[in-house]
Design an enzyme around this catalytic site. Structure first.
Site, PDB file in Angstrom:
ATOM      1  N   HIS A 173      30.744  42.761  37.670  1.00  0.00           N
ATOM      2  CA  HIS A 173      30.849  41.352  38.059  1.00  0.00           C
ATOM      3  C   HIS A 173      30.234  41.097  39.432  1.00  0.00           C
ATOM      4  CE1 HIS A 173      34.336  42.444  35.480  1.00  0.00           C
ATOM      5  NE2 HIS A 173      33.911  41.412  34.793  1.00  0.00           N
TER       6      HIS A 173
HETATM    7 FE1  FES Z   1      34.552  43.387  38.404  1.00  0.00          FE
HETATM    8 FE2  FES Z   1      33.767  45.514  39.712  1.00  0.00          FE
HETATM    9  S1  FES Z   1      33.218  43.501  40.076  1.00  0.00           S
HETATM   10  S2  FES Z   1      35.075  45.430  38.021  1.00  0.00           S
END
Ligand code: FES
Length: 197
Positions: free
Chosen positions: A162
């Site tokens: 993410h």
């Molecule tokens: Fe979501 Fe690493 S940014 S698990």
């Protein structure tokens, strides 16, 4: 009831002597039946507890898994390695002077999870950064410890799940991760060896 009382009286009478043997007998025979039952249950409880406790004690295999020894002698400045600690990835990275300077230049007030590089490393080993390789957002393994991997815009680690970006002290700088990469308990057992856990 009368029989019981008579029996009890007899027991006391028989054992009302001043000999050591007599006291022992009276001590035993004078114990109310329910107390003796509780005592017996207590003994039984111990007998049951011992195997339970021995089953709960960690085996040698588990104890060995609970700590990880890492030889850091071959890690050159700017390099990182991946190890395994308690079945999770562990990153060990030797920082360059530039990476140390970059970490030191960041105002703590600008950090989501304020910590200095000193606080995240051992005294005298500021160049050796030891962290879990587990993103603090949802647990993905960030990039940056492998050869040529994307380290993200802050030069530390980058989580592709993410988009969390960590700096050269593995502190969260961007993205949804709430905290820095965790520094586990560890110690230097020599100049070239660390023991994690
Ligand atoms: Fe979501 Fe690493 S940014 S698990």
């Amino acid at each position: 009831m009368a029989d019981t009382a008579a029996t009890a009286d007899t027991s006391v009478t028989e054992t009302s002597t001043t000999t050591a043997e007599g006291y022992r007998r009276r001590d035993v025979l004078g114990i109310p039946a329910n107390t003796a039952a509780v005592a017996a249950a207590g003994v039984g409880g111990v007998a049951v507890l011992v195997p339970l406790i021995s089953q709960m004690a960690p085996s040698k295999d588990v104890l060995a898994e609970s700590s990880t020894e890492v030889d850091v002698s071959a890690i050159e400045a700017g390099q990182a390695i991946k190890a395994v600690f308690r079945k999770q990835p562990l990153f060990v990275r030797r920082l360059t002077p530039q990476e140390i300077a970059a970490a030191d230049a960041v105002p703590l007030s600008s950090l989501r999870d304020p910590q200095t590089l000193e606080e995240r490393t051992k005294e005298g080993h500021k160049d050796m950064l030891v962290t879990m390789g587990v993103c603090t957002h949802l647990g993905c393994v960030p990039l940056g410890a492998g050869e040529g991997e994307n380290r993200g815009e802050y030069g530390g680690y980058f989580c592709p799940c993410h988009g969390s970006a960590y700096d050269t002290a593995a502190r969260i700088r961007k993205g949804p991760a709430p905290t820095n990469l965790e520094v586990p308990d560890y110690e230097f057992t020599s100049d070239t060896t660390i023991l994690v856990g």
